[in-house]
Design a protein around this motif. Structure first.
Motif, mmCIF file in Angstrom:
data_model
loop_
_atom_site.group_PDB
_atom_site.id
_atom_site.type_symbol
_atom_site.label_atom_id
_atom_site.label_comp_id
_atom_site.label_asym_id
_atom_site.label_seq_id
_atom_site.Cartn_x
_atom_site.Cartn_y
_atom_site.Cartn_z
ATOM 1 N N ASN A 13 0.698 -1.352 0.098
ATOM 2 C CA ASN A 13 0.030 -0.091 0.062
ATOM 3 C C ASN A 13 0.949 1.268 -0.096
ATOM 4 O OD1 ASN A 13 -1.666 2.293 1.205
ATOM 5 N ND2 ASN A 13 -3.203 0.685 1.458
ATOM 6 N N PRO A 14 0.744 2.338 -0.667
ATOM 7 C CA PRO A 14 1.435 3.597 -0.766
ATOM 8 C C PRO A 14 1.805 4.209 0.331
ATOM 9 C CG PRO A 14 -0.015 3.333 -2.840
ATOM 10 C CD PRO A 14 -0.380 2.238 -1.951
ATOM 11 N N ARG B 78 -5.438 5.568 1.853
ATOM 12 C CA ARG B 78 -4.033 5.847 1.406
ATOM 13 C C ARG B 78 -3.640 6.959 2.191
ATOM 14 N NH1 ARG B 78 -6.355 0.895 -0.457
ATOM 15 N NH2 ARG B 78 -5.853 0.367 -2.494
ATOM 16 N N ASN C 65 -2.683 14.552 0.718
ATOM 17 C CA ASN C 65 -3.128 13.112 0.640
ATOM 18 C C ASN C 65 -4.330 12.823 -0.321
ATOM 19 O OD1 ASN C 65 -1.474 10.994 2.080
ATOM 20 N ND2 ASN C 65 -1.782 12.469 3.633
ATOM 21 N N LYS D 154 -3.618 13.966 -3.905
ATOM 22 C CA LYS D 154 -2.555 12.915 -4.604
ATOM 23 C C LYS D 154 -3.350 11.685 -4.937
ATOM 24 C CE LYS D 154 1.666 10.214 -3.821
ATOM 25 N NZ LYS D 154 2.827 10.009 -2.621
ATOM 26 N N ASN D 155 -4.208 11.310 -3.800
ATOM 27 C CA ASN D 155 -4.712 9.889 -3.850
ATOM 28 C C ASN D 155 -6.083 9.809 -4.972
ATOM 29 O OD1 ASN D 155 -2.960 8.442 -2.198
ATOM 30 N ND2 ASN D 155 -4.377 8.978 -0.439
ATOM 31 N N GLY E 161 -4.408 9.554 -8.220
ATOM 32 C CA GLY E 161 -4.007 8.239 -8.382
ATOM 33 C C GLY E 161 -5.112 7.065 -8.761
ATOM 34 N N TYR E 162 -6.200 7.301 -7.867
ATOM 35 C CA TYR E 162 -7.224 6.353 -8.359
ATOM 36 C C TYR E 162 -7.886 6.521 -9.605
ATOM 37 C CZ TYR E 162 -8.166 4.769 -3.368
ATOM 38 O OH TYR E 162 -8.076 4.367 -2.189
ATOM 39 N N SER F 99 -3.846 5.954 -12.279
ATOM 40 C CA SER F 99 -2.721 5.198 -11.884
ATOM 41 C C SER F 99 -3.106 3.826 -11.253
ATOM 42 C CB SER F 99 -1.305 5.993 -11.191
ATOM 43 O OG SER F 99 -0.529 5.057 -10.993
ATOM 44 N N LYS G 281 -0.849 2.433 -9.475
ATOM 45 C CA LYS G 281 0.246 2.119 -8.505
ATOM 46 C C LYS G 281 -0.489 2.451 -7.059
ATOM 47 C CE LYS G 281 4.335 3.743 -11.004
ATOM 48 N NZ LYS G 281 5.306 4.460 -11.400
ATOM 49 N N ILE G 282 -1.752 2.977 -6.956
ATOM 50 C CA ILE G 282 -2.575 2.955 -6.095
ATOM 51 C C ILE G 282 -3.163 1.729 -5.262
ATOM 52 C CG2 ILE G 282 -4.796 3.328 -6.779
ATOM 53 C CD1 ILE G 282 -3.620 5.875 -4.301
ATOM 54 N N ASN G 283 -2.833 0.860 -6.051
ATOM 55 C CA ASN G 283 -3.235 -0.669 -5.767
ATOM 56 C C ASN G 283 -2.247 -1.338 -5.330
ATOM 57 O OD1 ASN G 283 -4.029 -3.493 -6.055
ATOM 58 N ND2 ASN G 283 -5.597 -2.873 -7.653
#
Length: 351
Positions: free
Chosen positions: A128-129, A258, A287, A290-291, A294-295, A298, A300-302
């Motif tokens: 988890n990031p 996250r 946060n 950024k998150n 990300g959702y 990207s 990379k949030i997963n």
């Protein structure tokens, strides 16, 4: 290099995590899937356009000769699948927990060493990031020397705990056998050489007689600090919060959102408290932005995505993998102790 990969088990975790991710990776070719349930196998194969469908593991191994096997089946089958796959030359990524017993873990490790193959365990929330950032912060002494960790894992009662026919209730210690490994591997990311543990639990809701308890607490003692893990199953909320304590401050992580927050409040004067709160507001806003991005944009949030990428890099010789077979074995060892304590307490209460 493209890795020929086969996924064993076509259940929920394969359909929601492994297949959507691995069919999109440029360096992975999903050469086959395997499941005993033919109807499920064909349905999943059609959905993800996978041609090679098997109900027999050994046939898959012989015909496809995969470089990677993903084991996403019931825990009681992990050892047999992993050993057979390793003997045929595959690296193995196993969904948590690694196996049912320490003895099974040892068999997998011994086979991997004999055939020079690598075995990873998908302790997904390690990737988890927000948790990765916490690990980096502690290693960088951003909160001083690590002294302890506290974890809360709440599973909504409206999820599987209230379903009396759910498979988790058939496990030796019930629902904690399913969610317990998550708490253990998160704690082990910081606690070193756990030497002792204590367990207590409380039965609170009589309308769910199939639950041993709805509130569990596990206390761990490592050579570098103490850890406390709280498992809640009686509330209508799902949440995972982690607090990591250091000599100069502490970190709070919300795994679901996250969110990563760092606190430092050396005294209680008005100015210090004000600046502390302003830092929290700034961190929370950062946060959120950024998150949210990300959702939207990207993978990379997963955590599963990050764990899969890390595993592929590991077998490619590009990096290490924090959740290898030895770490998987330690989680199973501690879960065995937890189960033993729970069942011992349960027997005393029933006397």
């Amino acid at each position: 290099m493209e890795f020929k990969t086969a996924i064993i088990g076509c259940g929920l975790i394969s359909q929601t995590k492994y297949l959507p991710i691995m069919t999109c990776l440029k360096n992975v070719e999903v050469v086959g899937i395997c499941d005993l349930n033919k109807e499920l196998l064909w349905s999943v194969g059609k959905k993800y356009k996978i041609k090679n469908l098997y109900t027999d593991l050994e046939q898959l191994l012989k015909e496809q000769k995969p470089d990677i096997i993903v084991v996403a089946t019931p825990t009681k089958t992990h050892c047999d699948i992993a050993v057979k796959s390793i003997e045929k030359g595959a690296h193995v990524l196993i969904e948590k927990p690694m196996a049912l017993t320490v003895e099974e873990c040892d068999k997998i490790i011994e086979t991997a060493e004999k055939y020079n193959r690598k075995v990873g365990v998908m302790h997904n929330q390690i990737f988890n990031p927000a948790f990765l950032k916490a690990i980096e912060s502690v290693k960088g002494l951003q909160i001083g020397k690590f002294v302890g960790i506290r974890i809360l894992l709440a599973t909504s009662i409206d999820d599987f705990p209230s379903d009396k026919n759910h498979w988790t209730h058939k496990l030796p210690a019930g629902v904690i056998d399913e969610t317990g490994p998550h708490g253990i591997y998160l704690a082990l990311a910081f606690l070193k050489n756990v030497t002792s543990l204590n367990v207590r639990f409380k039965k609170l809701l009589d309308e769910y007689p199939w639950l041993i308890g709805e509130d569990f607490e596990v206390q761990l003692e490592g050579e570098n600090g103490l850890g406390s893990i709280r498992f809640l199953y009686g509330s209508k909320t799902t949440d995972t919060w982690i607090e990591i304590f250091g000599t100069n401050g502490f970190i709070k992580v919300d795994l679901q959102s996250r969110k990563f927050l760092k606190f430092s409040r050396p005294n209680l004067d008005a100015k210090t408290i004000l600046f502390s709160e302003l830092r929290v507001i700034f961190q929370s806003t950062f946060n959120l932005i950024k998150n949210s991005l990300g959702y939207l944009f990207s993978l990379k949030i997963n955590p599963h995505y990050n764990g899969i990428i890390k595993f592929i890099d590991w077998i490619s010789g590009k990096s290490d993998y924090p959740s290898d077979a030895k770490q998987g074995r330690e989680v199973v060892r501690l879960m065995e102790k937890i189960n033993k304590e729970i069942l011992k307490i349960k027997d005393k209460k029933n006397c």
